[in-house]
Design an enzyme around this catalytic site. Sequence first.
Site, PDB file in Angstrom:
ATOM      1  N   LYS A  58       0.947  -1.232   0.301  1.00  0.00           N
ATOM      2  CA  LYS A  58      -0.213  -0.572   0.066  1.00  0.00           C
ATOM      3  C   LYS A  58       0.651   1.757  -0.097  1.00  0.00           C
ATOM      4  O   LYS A  58      -0.029   2.593  -0.250  1.00  0.00           O
ATOM      5  CB  LYS A  58      -0.566  -0.131   1.477  1.00  0.00           C
ATOM      6  CG  LYS A  58      -1.457  -0.838   1.971  1.00  0.00           C
ATOM      7  CD  LYS A  58      -2.256  -0.835   2.832  1.00  0.00           C
ATOM      8  CE  LYS A  58      -1.554  -1.577   4.125  1.00  0.00           C
ATOM      9  NZ  LYS A  58      -2.758  -1.359   4.703  1.00  0.00           N
ATOM     10  N   GLY A  59       2.274   1.254   0.338  1.00  0.00           N
ATOM     11  CA  GLY A  59       3.015   2.317   0.769  1.00  0.00           C
ATOM     12  C   GLY A  59       3.004   3.736  -0.496  1.00  0.00           C
ATOM     13  O   GLY A  59       2.788   4.308  -0.684  1.00  0.00           O
ATOM     14  N   GLU A  85       7.134   3.139  -7.399  1.00  0.00           N
ATOM     15  CA  GLU A  85       7.777   2.576  -6.026  1.00  0.00           C
ATOM     16  C   GLU A  85       7.759   3.544  -4.979  1.00  0.00           C
ATOM     17  O   GLU A  85       7.835   4.549  -5.164  1.00  0.00           O
ATOM     18  CB  GLU A  85       8.388   1.403  -6.227  1.00  0.00           C
ATOM     19  CG  GLU A  85       8.311  -0.007  -5.982  1.00  0.00           C
ATOM     20  CD  GLU A  85       7.976  -0.760  -4.512  1.00  0.00           C
ATOM     21  OE1 GLU A  85       7.551   0.397  -3.497  1.00  0.00           O
ATOM     22  OE2 GLU A  85       8.482  -1.498  -4.173  1.00  0.00           O
ATOM     23  N   ASP A  86       7.271   3.881  -3.790  1.00  0.00           N
ATOM     24  CA  ASP A  86       7.790   4.345  -2.496  1.00  0.00           C
ATOM     25  C   ASP A  86       9.239   4.639  -2.344  1.00  0.00           C
ATOM     26  O   ASP A  86       9.364   5.919  -2.297  1.00  0.00           O
ATOM     27  CB  ASP A  86       6.806   3.662  -1.767  1.00  0.00           C
ATOM     28  CG  ASP A  86       6.476   2.625  -1.348  1.00  0.00           C
ATOM     29  OD1 ASP A  86       7.315   1.557  -1.055  1.00  0.00           O
ATOM     30  OD2 ASP A  86       6.134   2.303   0.165  1.00  0.00           O
ATOM     31  N   ASP A 101      14.101  -0.093  -0.732  1.00  0.00           N
ATOM     32  CA  ASP A 101      15.177  -0.427   0.685  1.00  0.00           C
ATOM     33  C   ASP A 101      16.151  -1.159  -0.083  1.00  0.00           C
ATOM     34  O   ASP A 101      17.117  -1.906  -0.620  1.00  0.00           O
ATOM     35  CB  ASP A 101      14.095  -0.338   1.504  1.00  0.00           C
ATOM     36  CG  ASP A 101      14.987  -0.648   2.851  1.00  0.00           C
ATOM     37  OD1 ASP A 101      15.649   0.059   3.496  1.00  0.00           O
ATOM     38  OD2 ASP A 101      14.389  -1.696   3.559  1.00  0.00           O
ATOM     39  N   LYS A 128      16.963   3.790  -0.810  1.00  0.00           N
ATOM     40  CA  LYS A 128      18.625   3.864   0.444  1.00  0.00           C
ATOM     41  C   LYS A 128      19.201   2.575   0.000  1.00  0.00           C
ATOM     42  O   LYS A 128      19.222   1.970  -0.231  1.00  0.00           O
ATOM     43  CB  LYS A 128      17.412   3.432   1.335  1.00  0.00           C
ATOM     44  CG  LYS A 128      17.277   3.903   2.382  1.00  0.00           C
ATOM     45  CD  LYS A 128      16.994   3.829   3.833  1.00  0.00           C
ATOM     46  CE  LYS A 128      15.717   3.721   4.273  1.00  0.00           C
ATOM     47  NZ  LYS A 128      14.560   2.788   5.324  1.00  0.00           N
ATOM     48  N   PHE A 181      15.181   4.613   9.018  1.00  0.00           N
ATOM     49  CA  PHE A 181      13.689   4.946   8.913  1.00  0.00           C
ATOM     50  C   PHE A 181      12.590   6.692   8.548  1.00  0.00           C
ATOM     51  O   PHE A 181      12.824   6.758   9.575  1.00  0.00           O
ATOM     52  CB  PHE A 181      12.891   3.553   9.631  1.00  0.00           C
ATOM     53  CG  PHE A 181      12.171   2.875   9.734  1.00  0.00           C
ATOM     54  CD1 PHE A 181      11.768   2.250   8.612  1.00  0.00           C
ATOM     55  CD2 PHE A 181      10.581   3.437   9.607  1.00  0.00           C
ATOM     56  CE1 PHE A 181      11.182   0.950   8.879  1.00  0.00           C
ATOM     57  CE2 PHE A 181       9.709   3.327   9.706  1.00  0.00           C
ATOM     58  CZ  PHE A 181       9.356   1.720   9.025  1.00  0.00           C
ATOM     59  N   VAL A 182      12.261   5.615   7.344  1.00  0.00           N
ATOM     60  CA  VAL A 182      11.084   7.364   6.670  1.00  0.00           C
ATOM     61  C   VAL A 182       9.436   6.481   6.738  1.00  0.00           C
ATOM     62  O   VAL A 182       9.294   6.097   6.826  1.00  0.00           O
ATOM     63  CB  VAL A 182      11.471   7.536   5.821  1.00  0.00           C
ATOM     64  CG1 VAL A 182      12.755   8.749   6.067  1.00  0.00           C
ATOM     65  CG2 VAL A 182      11.686   6.977   4.490  1.00  0.00           C
ATOM     66  N   ASP A 222       4.369   3.687   6.106  1.00  0.00           N
ATOM     67  CA  ASP A 222       3.898   3.682   7.211  1.00  0.00           C
ATOM     68  C   ASP A 222       5.135   3.613   7.895  1.00  0.00           C
ATOM     69  O   ASP A 222       6.286   2.342   8.036  1.00  0.00           O
ATOM     70  CB  ASP A 222       3.391   2.468   7.197  1.00  0.00           C
ATOM     71  CG  ASP A 222       3.514   0.738   6.962  1.00  0.00           C
ATOM     72  OD1 ASP A 222       4.259   0.359   5.962  1.00  0.00           O
ATOM     73  OD2 ASP A 222       3.796   0.125   7.883  1.00  0.00           O
ATOM     74  N   ARG A 234       0.905   7.190   7.760  1.00  0.00           N
ATOM     75  CA  ARG A 234       1.131   6.967   6.110  1.00  0.00           C
ATOM     76  C   ARG A 234       0.578   8.414   5.328  1.00  0.00           C
ATOM     77  O   ARG A 234       0.356   8.942   4.622  1.00  0.00           O
ATOM     78  CB  ARG A 234       0.065   6.232   5.159  1.00  0.00           C
ATOM     79  CG  ARG A 234       0.760   4.873   6.003  1.00  0.00           C
ATOM     80  CD  ARG A 234      -0.148   3.174   5.275  1.00  0.00           C
ATOM     81  NE  ARG A 234       0.075   2.228   5.159  1.00  0.00           N
ATOM     82  CZ  ARG A 234       1.094   1.319   4.080  1.00  0.00           C
ATOM     83  NH1 ARG A 234       2.000   1.468   3.892  1.00  0.00           N
ATOM     84  NH2 ARG A 234       1.305   0.328   5.396  1.00  0.00           N
TER      85      ARG A 234
HETATM   86  P1  IMP Z   1      12.952  -3.497   0.306  1.00  0.00           P
HETATM   87  O1  IMP Z   1      13.635  -3.844   1.605  1.00  0.00           O
HETATM   88  O2  IMP Z   1      12.971  -2.738  -1.107  1.00  0.00           O
HETATM   89  O3  IMP Z   1      11.903  -4.796  -0.381  1.00  0.00           O
HETATM   90  O4  IMP Z   1      11.207  -2.872   0.873  1.00  0.00           O
HETATM   91  C1  IMP Z   1      10.747  -3.605   1.452  1.00  0.00           C
HETATM   92  C2  IMP Z   1       8.948  -2.123   1.820  1.00  0.00           C
HETATM   93  O5  IMP Z   1       9.646  -1.997   3.219  1.00  0.00           O
HETATM   94  C3  IMP Z   1       9.179  -0.661   1.263  1.00  0.00           C
HETATM   95  O6  IMP Z   1       7.644  -1.290  -0.140  1.00  0.00           O
HETATM   96  C4  IMP Z   1       8.419  -0.215   1.790  1.00  0.00           C
HETATM   97  O7  IMP Z   1       6.673  -0.836   2.395  1.00  0.00           O
HETATM   98  C5  IMP Z   1       8.760  -0.703   3.296  1.00  0.00           C
HETATM   99  N1  IMP Z   1      10.517   0.099   3.316  1.00  0.00           N
HETATM  100  C6  IMP Z   1      11.530   0.169   3.195  1.00  0.00           C
HETATM  101  N2  IMP Z   1      11.798   0.924   4.862  1.00  0.00           N
HETATM  102  C7  IMP Z   1      11.117   1.754   4.812  1.00  0.00           C
HETATM  103  C8  IMP Z   1      10.878   2.792   5.386  1.00  0.00           C
HETATM  104  O8  IMP Z   1      12.042   3.846   6.003  1.00  0.00           O
HETATM  105  N3  IMP Z   1      10.520   3.227   6.017  1.00  0.00           N
HETATM  106  C9  IMP Z   1       8.763   2.484   5.770  1.00  0.00           C
HETATM  107  N4  IMP Z   1       8.805   1.738   5.003  1.00  0.00           N
HETATM  108  C10 IMP Z   1       9.931   1.188   4.217  1.00  0.00           C
HETATM  109 MG    MG Z   2       5.629  -0.681   4.213  1.00  0.00          MG
END
Ligand code: IMP
Ligand code: MG
Length: 180
Positions: free
Chosen positions: A42-43, A97-98, A101, A129, A152-153, A159, A165
């Site tokens: 949902k991000g 994508e939001d 990470d 990041k 962490f944002v 969220d 959010r």
């Molecule tokens: P990934 O680790 O790149 O697979 O990211 C997975 C998901 O973790 C992202 O789509 C976000 O929803 C969540 N996420 C990663 N970093 C943050 C952050 O700093 N704040 C909030 N959600 C995060």
């Molecule tokens: Mg998330």
Amino acid sequence: MENNIQKVLISQEQIRAKVQEMAAQISAEYADKDPVFVGVLKGVVIFFADMVREISIPCEIDFMCLSSYGGTNSSGNVVVKKDLSVDIKGRHVVILEDIYDTGRSLDFTRKYLLSKEPASLKICTLLDKPERRVDGITLVPDYVGFTIPNEFVVGYGLDFNEHYRNLPYVGVLKPEAYEK
Ligand code: IMP
Ligand code: MG
């Protein structure tokens, strides 16, 4: 400002300017391609809604929902909870994508969508990041809004425990907020 926010990392005005810039670039590159914008819930919802309203060419939108399973720490196993409803075979697809990470969810989404044989596939992420990347993930997003430090944002769709959010900016939580 919301009480639990320590600082604003990216303001509403900065986000708005960046969204307009990226949407203009994508609109120019995809003119006559009728692209499909795919969001992973949902991000991404806030970024997605703002982006597509700045897209000035014909397009379609669709959403997927993923979930992680298996083990106590994030093991990287991902399943599709809600699939696309548009058939993307032969279509030009842009993933919105939001945040990029560790890269696990984007890496999974990219491979999953490629298996549906789109004509092309690009990735647009609001936040990147790079310090958090896990081994073996080498994917490079085609459009990046902001590269941010390893903090962490929350806000603008992102969220912590499903909260924050709705904040219109991207911010960093106070340490006490994690203990609540
Ligand atoms: P990934 O680790 O790149 O697979 O990211 C997975 C998901 O973790 C992202 O789509 C976000 O929803 C969540 N996420 C990663 N970093 C943050 C952050 O700093 N704040 C909030 N959600 C995060
Ligand atoms: Mg998330």
